[in-house]
Each structure stands twice: as structure tokens, then as C-alpha cells.
Design a protein around this motif. Structure first.
Motif, short mmCIF file in Angstrom:
data_model
loop_
_atom_site.label_atom_id
_atom_site.label_comp_id
_atom_site.label_asym_id
_atom_site.label_seq_id
_atom_site.Cartn_x
_atom_site.Cartn_y
_atom_site.Cartn_z
N LYS C 239 0.83 -1.21 0.00
CA LYS C 239 0.00 0.00 0.00
C LYS C 239 0.86 1.25 0.00
N LEU C 240 1.79 1.28 0.93
CA LEU C 240 2.62 2.48 1.03
C LEU C 240 3.89 2.29 0.22
N GLN C 241 4.10 3.14 -0.74
CA GLN C 241 5.30 2.99 -1.56
C GLN C 241 6.26 4.13 -1.30
N ARG C 242 7.53 3.79 -1.14
CA ARG C 242 8.52 4.85 -1.02
C ARG C 242 9.06 5.14 -2.40
N ILE C 243 9.02 6.40 -2.77
CA ILE C 243 9.60 6.75 -4.07
C ILE C 243 11.04 7.20 -3.88
N ILE C 244 11.29 7.84 -2.72
CA ILE C 244 12.64 8.33 -2.49
C ILE C 244 13.58 7.13 -2.40
N PRO C 245 14.67 7.18 -3.14
CA PRO C 245 15.61 6.06 -3.03
C PRO C 245 16.20 6.01 -1.64
N GLU C 246 16.34 4.83 -1.11
CA GLU C 246 16.88 4.73 0.23
C GLU C 246 18.38 4.91 0.19
N ILE C 247 18.78 6.17 0.25
CA ILE C 247 20.19 6.49 0.12
C ILE C 247 21.02 5.69 1.13
N GLY C 248 20.50 5.61 2.34
CA GLY C 248 21.22 4.91 3.40
C GLY C 248 21.53 3.47 3.00
N THR C 249 20.52 2.77 2.52
CA THR C 249 20.72 1.36 2.13
C THR C 249 21.74 1.28 1.00
N VAL C 250 21.63 2.20 0.05
CA VAL C 250 22.55 2.17 -1.08
C VAL C 250 23.98 2.37 -0.59
N ILE C 251 24.17 3.37 0.30
CA ILE C 251 25.53 3.65 0.77
C ILE C 251 26.08 2.46 1.53
N ARG C 252 25.25 1.83 2.33
CA ARG C 252 25.72 0.67 3.09
C ARG C 252 26.20 -0.44 2.14
N ASN C 253 25.56 -0.51 0.99
CA ASN C 253 25.91 -1.59 0.07
C ASN C 253 26.91 -1.20 -1.01
N ILE C 254 27.46 0.00 -0.86
CA ILE C 254 28.36 0.49 -1.92
C ILE C 254 29.49 -0.49 -2.25
N PRO C 255 30.18 -1.07 -1.25
CA PRO C 255 31.26 -2.00 -1.63
C PRO C 255 30.73 -3.15 -2.48
N ALA C 256 29.58 -3.70 -2.09
CA ALA C 256 29.00 -4.81 -2.85
C ALA C 256 28.63 -4.35 -4.25
N ILE C 257 28.11 -3.13 -4.36
CA ILE C 257 27.70 -2.62 -5.68
C ILE C 257 28.92 -2.45 -6.58
N ILE C 258 30.00 -1.90 -6.00
CA ILE C 258 31.21 -1.69 -6.81
C ILE C 258 31.79 -3.04 -7.24
N ARG C 259 31.80 -4.01 -6.30
CA ARG C 259 32.32 -5.32 -6.67
C ARG C 259 31.50 -5.93 -7.82
N SER C 260 30.17 -5.83 -7.68
CA SER C 260 29.32 -6.38 -8.73
C SER C 260 29.57 -5.69 -10.06
N ALA C 261 29.78 -4.38 -10.00
CA ALA C 261 30.01 -3.63 -11.24
C ALA C 261 31.30 -4.08 -11.88
N LEU C 262 32.34 -4.32 -11.07
CA LEU C 262 33.61 -4.76 -11.63
C LEU C 262 33.45 -6.13 -12.29
N ILE C 263 32.73 -7.02 -11.62
CA ILE C 263 32.46 -8.34 -12.22
C ILE C 263 31.76 -8.16 -13.56
N GLY C 264 30.76 -7.28 -13.56
CA GLY C 264 29.99 -7.03 -14.79
C GLY C 264 30.88 -6.55 -15.91
N VAL C 265 31.75 -5.57 -15.62
CA VAL C 265 32.62 -5.03 -16.67
C VAL C 265 33.55 -6.12 -17.18
N GLY C 266 34.13 -6.88 -16.25
CA GLY C 266 35.09 -7.91 -16.64
C GLY C 266 34.45 -8.94 -17.54
N ILE C 267 33.26 -9.43 -17.15
CA ILE C 267 32.62 -10.48 -17.93
C ILE C 267 32.07 -9.93 -19.23
#
Lengths: 335, 279, 526
Positions: C239-267
Motif C-alpha cells: 500500500k505504502l510505496q517509497r519513491i525516495i531512493p533509500e540512500i542509506g541502504t545504497v551507501i551501506r551496500n556500496i562495496p558490494a555494488i562496486i564489486r558487482s560492477a567490476l564483475i559485470g565489466v570484466g565479464i
């Protein structure tokens, strides 16, 4: 339901008023060109370029679609041939399609088509830069010394580049270890990576790599030498091995076709538009920039070219044991 | 997915089937050329086209047997016997007749008829309207009795079409159609309508859609609460095919699998009204 | 200094493109179209790029590139919608997203998951864009390290890892499914000698089984049957949708995101394979390095982020060999190559001399496309979730129709339809019996590559397997494969425990104090 009835009636009325708009004889509506190879390939590009010009002279759009699959493009060819033979369905094809018959995908000879040849890019033989072969002579002599040891890449068995390689072997007496690849790009990639030493593809496909120094050109597989910008003149391999003229050149013939029994009026209109399109600067510039040699053959001339290609391809495949139908069964004469 | 215990019992059978399938792949692979030259490539064992199928077949057989072993270990031999017993018991018949299984038959049957009988031969727009209409009403009404009825109706339609195509009634209908064309000309409706008569199958499909429409109307006569759902289904089975089809045909330039009456009409409208805007 | 100059001209190009309203309109329109193609089950981003290639012929080169790249970026991202919301992945790559995305949607967190993947995908694309601008020649020389043996091992690894990760039941079943896919890939004329295998005289089978109909059949049809047969609701609409991106969650996951991006570029930069493998490898890495691997598959946000970031980063990765060597890195990139040829641009080593700014232009378009994707995605996320409020009984039949037209449209082959349906029904039974289906699709994608390259590698080496141990990349891949297989068996665990205990005891003897930190360190690498 009432709504549907009303809609149907409106549609019917619209259809009736639509009937008498056109007075011109051919073409009255859009033409569809069925390209039997994938989007972005040489045949596809060629067809899109030529049809973009032709539609200006025809006065209707030519929609290019791709219908791939089967052996040697047989699915697309059969589809185009099964449409009414009224000139509204063209078939974009290349020399490689002539093998569909002997490979069991097509029950006719190739002359059921009236062909229009735009042109093709000449084949060239090259080597990995860190191999010791500086000239074609070096390579051939080395191959003669150790037969079947030097690896040579070309796209799949029975492809135009494989045929060129075979002709080179026959004409010069060398013997390579042929390694087939899925297309020209992977075979060039393998030569760059050093997996194989020799590669045969067309100049259009190779020019970037040659000029970038990733491959070294040894010789053109046509009677004439060729000037490539920034690389100088690539000599013809006929210069060092005149015996090749017996087997070569086997040139690409990319273009399109219309069933030969389509109305004369339609074929004439297509021919006229094709000639005009071939003369435009856009087509000429495109050919020059992409290292294509334009042909422009139509009618009897292109028929002779395709007949020669058909018999050459068909019998070579038969001799290699890669054909399922004997060429003589289809009435294809020996070359 | 089934529950864990049932799953293990099913594994014994699926593992067995996989192992047999793997053996079949191997047997086929052994028929392929191993040594003689084929396609101008020197042929040794490692170049043979059989190499990869043999590898795949061997792996499937091996993994299938491993799966059977694991499953047998878990449920024991008695569990296996009980599973065999279930297959012979009336429970199996009951399962095959359960409403959920019926629904599976309906979906599979619907798709099969549509894909193999209708799409290749009947105008894409018209047959997809019928397909969607049947499909949506079957499930949206949430009534297993109605579902069964509607499904049988669709099967009947397809049985007719199957006959129609197998006996090639189309060519036999042609004289009748030209007769019709003659009459219509008599009524002053000029030649423009004539091409429309070249698509008897499409006319029959439209007629079936109409009959089906009436049939549902009669079937839900006593349940007025379904009436709203009925109209929604109708709209959703007419609009999407025309929307999707038009976008694919005229915007993305994809010819339809079979082009008949509806495409002929749309083409005419397209060429007389819209085409001029673009060229 | 050169690099600053490059960055300066790069931003010049970015603003140059963004300043033209026509460009912006085309950009947003194409991104939206791409998202639609990716999101609609049955339509794929490969189909989108293929169809649009023909339509962009009349445009000038820059505009056509904007259009096609935007569709590619949008399509790769849009695939996450259908896999998260209704568990029908639009691509094999998005299948890794569905593993955790769909459970999230069932918990009512579909909107949140989509919002987060939008941001992660955009970051992934931007990171890959940085690689295109900066060190693409170096990466493309890495691509040349791949010869036939490496390609074969890579294909085998892709099948094994997707089999290992997806299995809801026994891992053996995942592998069986992968090998079934490889069997399907055997059908048709073999690529080296042209010998017809398993064609049974059907001419249509001679060119092999196409990926798209298998993909649509395997993912689409079973889900349609399951939902309608069991009368299950697809997922919860929150019912309740958040439109604002959860900046906090994104920042917490930044290392994982960067690692995934590197894997993506490499492959992505390895020719021939693309988003599909990148998504799986990245998901696998996330699971293996996580402290709580058991939460994966049950609605773990990190899993969704990993696969979505990687498959979008793959877009940039695939551009690198395409632009520098003229070798497409993924199937849609192959379509892009065609489009470039149509516009008289032949990518290759000479491209920097012939069209000096072209690579920068591509990077600029990628940057703008990821911005446009982020904006569009953020606006759409809220609306798309509403789809779940439509009753499945209305929704699924229309998806069925889309599946049919989608599998026909690529190649215009009715035979593909005939193939799609039985594949779908067989896959339904396989799923019921606990076999994961994604490895089968991956098998069909990678099968020809594995088959052809294995035999070709042996042809070049004259039947010797020795090169596997002589070439560094091949050796690494081989070790990873062996580890992936062995780690699935019980005796591996026993040996591992013994080894760990052995090391611990040794350390305890040396210093009692540091043992504890070592202990926790061991656990995270488990």
C-alpha cells in the motif's frame, strides 16, 4: 457486440473508399525485402543501403526484414519464394545461399531467382603479426615444408572464405590445417590472439585490424592489387603464384533477388530503380569507405555469375563430403 | 514444487528417466561419424561431432543415477514400494481428475490448439481475439464447471478447424465464395469487397467468436454477478491483440504469422490514410 | 595531463548531447521503450535492439547511437521488473534477480526492491562507463587472452555456477538441468563439420535451437500455468510505496555494488558472453562472501542488487571489445555492431583515428542513458507495482499472447513457436519436480560455445589437454570449476573442517589472544 458490428462496418466502408486511390502500375504498395542473414551482417547492410536508395526511385517504401535459419539461409529463401511472385517480396541474399540446394534445404536450382548483384568485398589472406611470414611466398614455402602443420582459420566449412582457402591450396600446392570458426569475426579474433597463424576473410571485415597492426596482410585473392589507406598497396597473390588464376577469384556476390517468373513489368521497374540506385553517390561512397567492389550486374549477366558460383560451391561441397544431395540430382553442371 | 517427502519419491522416477535419456543421447551419439572426413576438416576423435553429445549424455546418465541413489537413500526401499503402490491405486485416477489437474489440461490444451492449429493458418488478429476471449473467461469467472464447458467448446472449434485444414475445405469452398462475390456484385457492392471473400477461414473464426459470445451469454444468464466480468473479458480480449499487433506490424515492421482478413482491412486503411503522412 | 584533457572533452560532449532537445526526447523515449521491452514477459531486449536497428537506419549516426544504446541500457534494466514482480525473467540475466526479487515481492516489498535496483543499475552503468573512457585498450587486450580453451571452460563454469546457485532442492538437479540445456544446444548442424545432429529430418532444426523461444517458453509458460492452475495470487501489492531512493541502504551496500560492477565489466568485456553470466557470477560471489548465505533465495536485497548491478555494468563492458576490436561482447552488442556498420562506422583498433571522439561519445551516451534510466525508473517504480492489483486471471492470458508473438518476432519463424510451447510444458513438469530452470536456459545459450570451442581447442593442440595447465586464465578457470564441483559434496566439508581446525590449533599454540580475531576472520571466508 453492437460496438463490434459498428466498428466492422466502419472498417468495411473505409476499405471500399480505399480501393481506387492508386493508378500507377508497379509498385502500388510497399515492397518487403526478406534478408536471409542476420541484421547487421554484410548482406543485411548491403540490402539496407541499396533499398534506401531504390525506394526513392520506386516511390514506395522497401521494408527490409531478416528471416534467418535453416541451412544456407534456406528458411528465409523458402519463405520469400512462397510469397506471391508479384515483385512485392524480394529476397536479400549472397553467394553463400547457392549451397542451400545441395545441403537439402531447397529443392530448386538457383536460377528460379532473377538476381541483382550489388557487389562484394574481395578476400584477403593475412597472418598474425608475430609469425615469421613476411610475404605470401614465405608462408607457402613454410606450409609446403611441413604440410598440415600451419593452422589457418576461416568461417565454417563450405563458406566463401573456406573455398578461397581451398583454391589457394590447390593453386599453390600448400597444405594448411584448416580450423573452422563460426564467422569471420571469431576467426580474425583467433588469429589476433595467436590461436591460429593464418586467416582468410574479406577485406571489409579485416581492414580495421590490418590498419591497426593487429594482423599482417600477405596478399589479395583477386587478380588485382588493392590500395588500402594508411597501409599502402596489398599485392595480388596471383603475382607470386600465377597458377592461382585457374581457381580464383571466387568473389562475394551480395545483392537481392526476385522470383524469375514475376511479371515482366515488375522486374523491369526493379531493374531500372536498381541501376539508378547503383549510380548514386551514396552507394558509391559507401562502397569506397567499406572496401567493397561494386558490381551492378543484373539479368543474364548476374545469372551467369550465380550459375558459376552455384556449380563451384555445390561440387566443392560434394567433394568435401559436406553435401547431402548430389549436385547432378538438381541438374547442377560440374564447373 | 512438491513437498520434500513426495519430491524424493518423484526423484527416483525423474532420476531414472534422466538416466535413460542420457543413455539414448549416447546411443545416438555413437551413430555419428567418428573418424572419416566430413566437411573438409580432418577428423580425429577430438574433432568428431559425437564428442560433445557423448559427454553430455554420459553426464546426464551419471547425474541421473546419482539422483536416484540419493533419493533411495532418503526414502528407503519401502518408500519406493509405496510410491509404486500409489501409481497403481485409484488415488492416481482421483489426482488426474482433480480440479487443479483439469485446469492444467485446459491451459495446455488451449495453448496447443492455438499454436499448432490456429496461428499458422488463421489471421493473427482474429484468432488471438478468440484465444484471449476463451482463455480469460475460463479463468476470470473462477468457476470450474464453466471452465470445463468453455474448454470443450474451444476444443470443438479446433476439431472443426482441424478437419477443415486436413481435408482442405478451403479450396473446395472457393466456387461457393466466387458465387457469393457474384451476388454481392449483383447488389451493386463493387469489386472492392471481393478480396475480403478470399479469406473464408477468417470469416468462420469471426462467426465462432460470435457464437462463443452468445454461448457465454447464455451460460451466465443465471449469475448476474458475472456480467461485469464478462464485459471486462470482452474488452481485454479485443483490445490487446489489435494494440500489440498494430504496433508490431506497422511500427516495428514485423509481418504477422498469418495475414488474412483483419490485416487486409488494416492495410487498406493504413495505405489510404496514414501512409501519406510518412512518405 | 592527457587524461584531464580527455575528461574535459568528455563533459563537453555530454553537454553537447544534452543541450539538444531532440536528443533528449529520443533518449528518454528510447529508454522507456527499452524498459517496456525488457519488462514485458515475452519481449526481450535483444528483440528490441534488433527491431530498432532497422528503424534507426534513416537517422544520423549520433541520434541512432543514442536510440540504440538507450534501448540496450533500458532493456537490461527493465528485465528486473517482470522477474521481481511476477517471477518471469525477461532475460537469462534477470533470472538471478528473480531468485531473491520475487520472494521480496511476495513479502510486499516489490516496490522497494525495484527502487533500489534502479539506483544500483544506474551506478553499475556509470562505473562501466568510466572503464570505457579510461582504460578500455587495456581491457580489450585482456579479452585477447581468451582462446578456445578459455571459452570452453568459461561456458562450463557458467552452467555449473547457475546450476549450483539456483537449485531449490538438490544441487544435482541444477546440474542435470544445465546438461539438458547443453543437449538442446547440440541439436542442429554442428558448427565445425556441418554434420546434422538430432535433427530428425526437420529442416528448421538444422540451424539449431534458438535461445529466445527456449527462454520465453522456459520462464513464461510454467509461471502462467502455475499461477492459473493453483489460483495463487502473483505477489503482494504494497500500500505504502517509497519513491525516495533509500540512500542509506545504497551507501551501506556500496562495496558490494562496486564489486558487482567490476564483475559485470570484466565479464562483459569477454567476447561472446554477456549479461546472463555476469548476473549469475555476481550473485554467486555475493552469496559466497555473505555472512548469512542462508538468507539468499528467500528475499535478500543484496542478491537482487548484485545481479542487477552486474548485468547493467555489463553493457559498458560489452562496449569495450566492440569499440576497440570490433568483437561484440554480448548478443545485443552484436546487434549494435550491425547498426554501426549500417551507419558506416566500423569499430576496431583504428576507430580512435577515424572517428577520434567516437568512444567518448558512446561513453557520454551511456552516462546520459543511465541518468535517463534512473529518472524514468524512479517515476515508473511506483506505477509498475500497481500491475499486481490486476487479477492474474486477466493478466496471464495477455502475457501468454505476448510470449507467442515475442518468440515468433525474432527471426519471424513459426517453428520457434512450435518449439516454445513443448519446452514450456516440459519445463513446468521439471519445476514441479524441483529442477531449477535457469541452468537449462544458460545451457542453451552457452552450449554452442562450449561444444565448438572444446573441439576447436583440441584441434589446435592436436588432442592434448595440456594447454589448460599452461595458460594462466585457463588454469584459474579450471581451478574455480573444480572447487565449485567439489565444494558441493560432503567430504569437502569434512576436509575443510579438519583443515580449519588444524590451522586454528596451530595459531592457538602461538598466541592465545589473536586466535579469536582469526577465528572470526575464518568464518567470513567460509
Amino acid at each position: 457486440m453492437k460496438k463490434i458490428l459498428v466498428i466492422t462496418l466502419v472498417l468495411l466502408l473505409a476499405a471500399m473508399t480505399a480501393g481506387n486511390v492508386f493508378a500507377q502500375s508497379f509498385p502500388k504498395r510497399n515492397i518487403t525485402a526478406v534478408v536471409v542473414w542476420g541484421a547487421g551482417g554484410g548482406t543485411d547492410t548491403c540490402n539496407r543501403i541499396i533499398h534506401a536508395e531504390m525506394q526513392k526511385f520506386l516511390g514506395v517504401n522497401v521494408n527490409v526484414i531478416n528471416k534467418t535459419g535453416g541451412v544456407a539461409g534456406s528458411v528465409g529463401m523458402s519463405y520469400a519464394f512462397s510469397r506471391p511472385h508479384d515483385g512485392y517480396t524480394l529476397c536479400g541474399l549472397s553467394e553463400s545461399n547457392v549451397t542451400a540446394g545441395v545441403q537439402g534445404g531447397w529443392n530448386n536450382r538457383f536460377d528460379v531467382w532473377e538476381t541483382f548483384i550489388v557487389g562484394g568485398s574481395p578476400d584477403i589472406i593475412s597472418v598474425t603479426p608475430n609469425t615469421p611470414y613476411k610475404t605470401l611466398k614465405d608462408l607457402i614455402e613454410a606450409a609446403k615444408k611441413s604440410p598440415g602443420k600451419i593452422t589457418a582459420a576461416a568461417s565454417g566449412a563450405g563458406s566463401i572464405h573456406h573455398l578461397n582457402l581451398l583454391a589457394l591450396e590447390k593453386g599453390s600446392g600448400a597444405d594448411f590445417n584448416f580450423i573452422p570458426y563460426k564467422g569471420s569475426a571469431p576467426s580474425q579474433n583467433a588469429a589476433m590472439a595467436g590461436e591460429v597463424s593464418v586467416v582468410v576473410t574479406s577485406l571489409a571485415e579485416q581492414q580495421q585490424l590490418l590498419r591497426g597492426g593487429k594482423l599482417r596482410a600477405l596478399g589479395m585473392l583477386i587478380p588485382d592489387s588493392f590500395d588500402v589507406e594508411g597501409l599502402g598497396t596489398i599485392p595480388s597473390s596471383f603475382d607470386s603464384y600465377p597458377g592461382l588464376s585457374k581457381y580464383l577469384p571466387i568473389s562475394q556476390a551480395i545483392g537481392f533477388a526476385v522470383p524469375a517468373d514475376a511479371p515482366l513489368e515488375a522486374r523491369a521497374a526493379l531493374q531500372a530503380a536498381f541501376r539508378k540506385a547503383m549510380a548514386t553517390d551514396k552507394v558509391k561512397n559507401w562502397a569506397e569507405e567499406n572496401y567493397y567492389l561494386l558490381s551492378g550486374a543484373t539479368g543474364a549477366e548476374s545469372k551467369a555469375i550465380f550459375n558459376a558460383l552455384e556449380s563451384n560451391f555445390a561440387w566443392t561441397l560434394w567433394d568435401l563430403g559436406a553435401a547431402t544431395v548430389k549436385p547432378s540430382k538438381l541438374g547442377i553442371p560440374k564447373p | 514444487m512438491l513437498e520434500k517427502d513426495k519430491l524424493r519419491k518423484a526423484d527416483i522416477f525423474s532420476g531414472g528417466i534422466m538416466a535413460l535419456f542420457g543413455l539414448w543421447i549416447i546411443s545416438q551419439g555413437l551413430k555419428m561419424p567418428m573418424k572419416d572426413s566430413w566437411g573438409g576438416v580432418q577428423n580425429v576423435w577430438f574433432v568428431s561431432p559425437a564428442l560433445f553429445p557423448l559427454f553430455v549424455g554420459a553426464m546426464i546418465t551419471l547425474l541421473g543415477v546419482l539422483l536416484m541413489r540419493t533419493a533411495l537413500k532418503t526414502v528407503g526401499f519401502n518408500g519406493f514400494k509405496r510410491a509404486l503402490g500409489w501409481l497403481a491405486s485409484p488415488d492416481l485416477i482421483r489426482f488426474l481428475k482433480s480440479p487443479a489437474t483439469m485446469r492444467f489440461y485446459a491451459i495446455a490444451g488451449l495453448f496447443t490448439c492455438f499454436v499448432y492449429i490456429q496461428v499458422p493458418r488463421i489471421d493473427f488478429f482474429l484468432c488471438s481475439v478468440l484465444f484471449l476471449f476463451v482463455f480469460i473467461t475460463m479463468f476470470y469467472f473462477a468457476d470450474d464447471e464453466l471452465l470445463k464447458k468453455f474448454f470443450l467448446f474451444y476444443l470443438g472449434i479446433n476439431a472443426f478447424f482441424l478437419m477443415f485444414f486436413v481435408f482442405d475445405l478451403q479450396t473446395k469452398l472457393e466456387p461457393v465464395m466466387s458465387q457469393l462475390a457474384g451476388w454481392s456484385a449483383g447488389f451493386g457492392i463493387q469489386t472492392d469487397l471481393e478480396p475480403a471473400l478470399a479469406y473464408p477461414v477468417d470469416w468462420i473464426t469471426m462467426a465462432f467468436t460470435f457464437v462463443y459470445f452468445i454461448y457465454i451469454g447464455v451460460a451466465i444468464r443465471k449469475t448476474p454477478e458475472l456480467r461485469k466480468k464478462f464485459w471486462i473479458s470482452l474488452v481485454l480480449s479485443v483490445v490487446p491483440p489489435f494494440l500489440i499487433g498494430t504496433i508490431f506490424k506497422y511500427f516495428l515492421l514485423v509481418p504477422m504469422p498469418a495475414e488474412g482478413l483483419a490485416v487486409w482491412l488494416l492495410d487498406d486503411i493504413w495505405y489510404s490514410y496514414f501512409q501519406s503522412w510518412f512518405s | 595531463m592527457l587524461i584531464f584533457e580527455r575528461i574535459g572533452s568528455f563533459f563537453g560532449i555530454v553537454f553537447g548531447i544534452a543541450a539538444d532537445p531532440v536528443n533528449l526526447a529520443v533518449l528518454f523515449g528510447s529508454v522507456l521503450l527499452g524498459i517496456l521491452f525488457g519488462a514485458m514477459p515475452g519481449l526481450t531486449s535483444t528483440l528490441g535492439v534488433a527491431l530498432l536497428t532497422a528503424l534507426t537506419f534513416g537517422m544520423d549516426t549520433a541520434l541512432a547511437m543514442i536510440c540504440l544504446l538507450a534501448i540496450y541500457v533500458g532493456g537490461t534494466y527493465g528485465g528486473s521488473y517482470s522477474s521481481i514482480l511476477i517471477n518471469i525473467p525477461g532475460t537469462a540475466a534477470a533470472a538471478a534477480t528473480a531468485l531473491d526479487g520475487y520472494p521480496l515481492a511476495c513479502k510486499g516489498e516489490g516496490g522497494r526492491a525495484i527502487g533500489l535496483t534502479t539506483t544500483a543499475s544506474a551506478i553499475g552503468t556509470v562505473i562501466s562507463m568510466l572503464f570505457v573512457v579510461s582504460i578500455s585498450p587495456i581491457i580489450s587486450s585482456f579479452a585477447l587472452q581468451f582462446t578456445s580453451f578459455e571459452f570452453f571452460l568459461l561456458a562450463l563454469f557458467g552452467i555449473l555456477i547457475s546450476g549450483t546457485l539456483t537449485s531449490p532442492d538438490l544441487v544435482i538437479k541444477g546440474w542435470i538441468s544445465g546438461f539438458l540445456g547443453l543437449f538442446l544446444a547440440c541439436v542442429g548442424r554442428d558448427l565445425l563439420q556441418f554434420y546434422p545432429r538430432f535433427t530428425f529430418g526437420f529442416m528448421e532444426l538444422e540451424s539449431g535451437i534458438e535461445v529466445v523461444p527456449v527462454l520465453i517458453g522456459a520462464f513464461g509458460i510454467p509461471q502462467i500455468i502455475q499461477v492459473l492452475k493453483d489460483r495463487t495470487k502473483i505477489a503482494e501489492a504494497q500500500k505504502l510505496q517509497r519513491i525516495i531512493p533509500e540512500i542509506g541502504t545504497v551507501i551501506r551496500n556500496i562495496p558490494a555494488i562496486i564489486r558487482s560492477a567490476l564483475i559485470g565489466v570484466g565479464i562483459g568485456s569477454v567476447p561472446g558472453i554477456g549479461e546472463d553470466i555476469a548476473g549469475w557470477v555476481s550473485y554467486g560471489t555475493a552469496k559466497n562472501t555473505s555472512k548469512h548465505p542462508e538468507t539468499f533465495g528467500k528475499g535478500e536485497l543484496k542478491g537482487v542488487l548484485a545481479s542487477e548491478t552486474a548485468n547493467n555494468a555489463c553493457v559498458g563492458g560489452a562496449m569495450i571489445p566492440l569499440l576497440n576490436l570490433g568483437i561484440p561482447g554480448s548478443p545485443p552488442a552484436a546487434m549494435l555492431l550491425g547498426a554501426l556498420m549500417l551507419h558506416n562506422v566500423t569499430p576496431g583498433p583504428m576507430i580512435t583515428f577515424e572517428h577520434p571522439t567516437f568512444i567518448l561519445e558512446v561513453a557520454a551516451i551511456l552516462l546520459l542513458a543511465s541518468c535517463a534510466m534512473w529518472i524514468t525508473g524512479m517515476l515508473l517504480a511506483k506505477q509498475v507495482v500497481k500491475v499486481l492489483r490486476i487479477p492474474a486471471q486477466l493478466f496471464m492470458p495477455i502475457i501468454g499472447l505476448l510470449c507467442i508473438i515475442g518468440s515468433y518476432s525474432l527471426g519471424l519463424n513459426i517453428f520457434n513457436l512450435y518449439l516454445m510451447l513443448p519446452v514450456g510444458i516440459i519445463c513446468y513438469f521439471l519445476i514441479e519436480m524441483g529442477y531449477p530452470i535457469a541452468p537449462l536456459v544458460i545451457g542453451v545459450i552457452l552450449g554452442p560455445m562450449a561444444d565448438e570451442n572444446l573441439r576447436r581447442a583440441l584441434m589446435v593442440s592436436q588432442g592434448s589437454f595440456l594447454p589448460i595447465f599452461q595458460r594462466p586464465v585457463a588454469l584459474i578457470l579450471f581451478i574455480i570449476i573444480v572447487w565449485t564441483v567439489i565444494s558441493q559434496f560432503e567430504f569437502y566439508d569434512r576436509i575443510k573442517k579438519k583443515v580449519v581446525l588444524f590451522i586454528l590449533r596451530k595459531r592457538e599454540r602461538s598466541t592465545a589472544g589473536s586466535a579469536e580475531t582469526n577465528n572470526s576472520g575464518e568464518k567470513t571466508t567460509d
